[in-house]
Design an enzyme around this catalytic site. Sequence first.
Site, PDB file in Angstrom:
ATOM      1  N   CYS A  49      -7.527 123.689 -31.133  1.00  0.00           N
ATOM      2  CA  CYS A  49      -8.829 123.580 -30.469  1.00  0.00           C
ATOM      3  C   CYS A  49      -9.721 122.524 -31.099  1.00  0.00           C
ATOM      4  CB  CYS A  49      -9.513 124.944 -30.418  1.00  0.00           C
ATOM      5  SG  CYS A  49      -9.961 125.645 -32.029  1.00  0.00           S
ATOM      6  N   HIS A  80     -13.203 129.017 -33.020  1.00  0.00           N
ATOM      7  CA  HIS A  80     -12.730 128.355 -31.805  1.00  0.00           C
ATOM      8  C   HIS A  80     -13.809 127.411 -31.288  1.00  0.00           C
ATOM      9  CE1 HIS A  80      -9.922 127.928 -28.499  1.00  0.00           C
ATOM     10  NE2 HIS A  80     -10.889 128.134 -27.615  1.00  0.00           N
ATOM     11  N   HIS A 114     -10.383 123.822 -23.256  1.00  0.00           N
ATOM     12  CA  HIS A 114     -10.139 124.188 -24.655  1.00  0.00           C
ATOM     13  C   HIS A 114      -8.650 124.450 -24.846  1.00  0.00           C
ATOM     14  CE1 HIS A 114      -9.980 128.750 -23.895  1.00  0.00           C
ATOM     15  NE2 HIS A 114     -10.213 128.218 -22.729  1.00  0.00           N
TER      16      HIS A 114
END
Length: 257
Positions: A159, A211, A223
Amino acid sequence: MKYGICTLALVPLRLEQAHRSEMVSQVLFGELFEILDEQPDWTSIRLLETDYLGWIQNGQFQKLEGSDKEQYFLGRRTVVGREGGVLLDETTQLQLCHGTTLYLNEENRINLPLLDLTYQGSINLFSKELVESELQQLALSYKDVPYLWGGRSEWGIDCSGFSQLIYSCFGLYLPRDAYQQAEKGETVDFISEIKVGDLAFFDNAQGRITHVGIMLDRDTIIHASAKVRVDRMDSEGIFNAELNRYTHKLRIVKRYN
């Protein structure tokens, strides 16, 4: 100080000096680093651009002598475009991934005598002024690229590697990990104020940011989670329609340009 330069397209950066150790990131061709500790099979390094630490296997880089480091950076900074490119000599054809940064002389050769290679391929021409008009399309070109912990390329990406790579194409340079990226930029106070290119950060049950994703508009995010994917996002977090549930809890949204 001793320095080195990565001489392969993409190599692992390990937490410890062993192949079984966690891959914390990757080193791309042409990236320079400070050599911290030399062992028989592995070398501890600090990447110059991000200060990231790890171990690289010997044989995957070359040491730089004397003024080589300064000489290298005198070359023309060139970023490999989305279609990729190759470095060539009479016996070598080295495929490079998108986002690789090279420093080239007037003949499109690597600006180091020890790497007499010529670059042929696409060139990234984006700048930070083009974020709003071009970032969405570039980010979407990575859709379905597989997730890879520590990955930084179209061959596998995590990510924060994804946000770092896309941003670097617009001359915006972020730290490596999501929690580090969240420490930079300006906070976007309201969901309604989100713009394309803003980064949304998400935390775990312990409150640690784990994240990050790139906003395509005020309620759509791209993402890397299992793969690079597009999902809906609101003030609660990311909603995965396939699973019919929220998968990530929103912590903060930041803007960098």
